[in-house]
Design an enzyme around this catalytic site. Structure first.
Site, PDB file in Angstrom:
ATOM      1  N   GLU A 149       0.710 -11.574  -9.017  1.00 39.26           N
ATOM      2  CA  GLU A 149       0.665 -12.864  -8.303  1.00 39.26           C
ATOM      3  C   GLU A 149       0.901 -14.010  -9.272  1.00 39.26           C
ATOM      4  O   GLU A 149       1.593 -14.980  -8.973  1.00 39.26           O
ATOM      5  CB  GLU A 149      -0.694 -13.030  -7.605  1.00 39.26           C
ATOM      6  CG  GLU A 149      -0.772 -14.249  -6.681  1.00 39.26           C
ATOM      7  CD  GLU A 149      -1.348 -15.504  -7.335  1.00 39.26           C
ATOM      8  OE1 GLU A 149      -1.427 -16.530  -6.640  1.00 39.26           O
ATOM      9  OE2 GLU A 149      -1.704 -15.483  -8.524  1.00 39.26           O
TER      10      GLU A 149
ATOM     11  N   HIS B 108      -5.017 -10.832  -4.849  1.00 40.25           N
ATOM     12  CA  HIS B 108      -4.249 -10.352  -6.001  1.00 40.25           C
ATOM     13  C   HIS B 108      -5.169  -9.764  -7.065  1.00 40.25           C
ATOM     14  O   HIS B 108      -6.256 -10.253  -7.329  1.00 40.25           O
ATOM     15  CB  HIS B 108      -3.312 -11.419  -6.561  1.00 40.25           C
ATOM     16  CG  HIS B 108      -3.936 -12.525  -7.359  1.00 40.25           C
ATOM     17  ND1 HIS B 108      -4.263 -12.386  -8.680  1.00 40.25           N
ATOM     18  CD2 HIS B 108      -4.265 -13.793  -7.033  1.00 40.25           C
ATOM     19  CE1 HIS B 108      -4.755 -13.534  -9.134  1.00 40.25           C
ATOM     20  NE2 HIS B 108      -4.788 -14.406  -8.156  1.00 40.25           N
TER      21      HIS B 108
HETATM   22 ZN   LIG Z   1      -5.289 -16.393  -8.168  1.00 41.24          ZN
END
Ligand SMILES: [Zn+2]
Length: 330
Positions: free
Chosen positions: A132, A88
């Site tokens: 994320e 991410h």
């Molecule tokens: Zn992370």
């Protein structure tokens, strides 16, 4: 909502334990009322002040924001047997997020660049996920918008989220649930991915340890639809034990990453030697699966990759010089 209904014009929430509080009001909060939080000490002072007049001014944004996933894939390779590698790209608002997760993002970017020299047997698709930290938004969107056909062509997914913690342990996602902790095993094939990472650390003569396959990072949406997954982690807010210090050094009784989700998660928050080891691990697993996913899904590959279940041999031979020493088939 209770405070609003009782006629409050603002709310101060204070912690019930020492230290700062970091909570959220949740997705469903729509009331037009300022809400802020303070430590328990400040809260108790306020609560104990008779005839308190408190002026509250908050500066907040609430609304729909746009975020992006960045995807890139090899031109070559079997499009019906896709190896996905992801990390991410976002951080929390509190800090720059260099360990979480600049470490994973930079690692897969470097491996992707080096892979330009390789003719992979399987298609390799790199993903830098957005949002994320806002509950796996980018990866969930991606997985949920795959057609059944596209989904079935993904052989496996490798995830790298926090791989250079300052007070590190070499954790591997526990795909086979051999630790019998927390969540159960991952989809069939996840155990083999875990073994691939174990083989890497064995080749380097470095200790490793399982970490619960909880779905807490971007592999969560993948295992939820049955795609075998695996990955690495060097620890976040967990506390390092004396036993772990005996194996990896560092400081017992301290968080693996004392700057986890804080403003101090800067470049200085990376353990460069642990990170170096793990960037090579990313390359090792990516290249191996780019050439063959036989151990995971039975699809035959090519190249001189011996079984990792026996005596270690060619791949990533035990020197430490990194990417360029990984085997390149063809
Ligand atoms: Zn992370």
């Amino acid at each position: 909502t209770n405070a609003y209904n009782a006629g409050a014009s603002g709310v101060v929430i204070y912690n019930n334990v020492p230290g700062a509080i970091s909570g959220t009001l949740g997705n469903g909060f729509t009331l037009d009322i300022p809400v802020t939080s303070v430590t328990d000490t400040v809260g108790q002072q306020l609560a104990a002040t008779a005839d308190l007049v408190l002026r509250l001014k908050t500066d907040t944004f609430r609304g729909i924001a746009t975020t992006y996933n960045v995807l890139a894939e090899s031109r070559r390779g079997n499009p019906n047997n896709v190896v996905m590698v992801g990390a991410h790209l976002d951080s929390v608002n509190a800090g720059p997020g260099i360990q979480d997760n600049g470490s994973g993002s930079a690692a897969i970017l470097e491996v992707a660049e080096q892979m330009a020299k390789v003719k992979p047997r399987n298609k390799v698709r790199f993903a830098l996920w957005g949002a994320e930290e806002a509950n796996l938004v980018g990866s969930t969107y991606y997985v949920n918008n795959l057609s059944a056909d596209e989904r079935s062509r993904i052989a496996l997914y490798l995830n790298f989220d926090m791989i250079g913690s300052p007070n590190h342990v070499f954790f591997i996602y526990d795909g086979d649930d051999s630790d019998a902790e927390g969540a159960g095993p991952g989809p069939a094939g996840s155990a083999e991915i875990e073994k691939t990472f174990e083989a890497y650390y064995d080749l380097k003569h470095l200790p490793f340890k399982g970490t619960d396959f909880s779905g807490r990072s971007d592999y969560g949406p993948f295992i939820a639809v049955g795609i075998p997954s695996g990955g690495l982690f060097t620890g976040a807010e967990g506390i390092k034990t004396a036993d772990e210090v005996a194996l990896w050094g560092g400081t017992a009784g301290q968080q693996y990453d004392p700057c986890y989700h804080l403003a101090c998660d800067t470049y200085d928050n990376i353990n460069l030697s642990a990170y170096d080891v793990n960037v090579d691990a990313v390359a090792f697993a990516t290249l191996r699966y780019a050439m063959s996913t036989k151990d995971v899904n039975g699809i035959k590959g090519k190249g001189n990759f011996p079984s990792l279940n026996g005596v270690p041999s060619t791949p990533g031979s035990a020197n430490d010089s990194g990417l360029h020493d990984e085997p390149v088939a063809e």
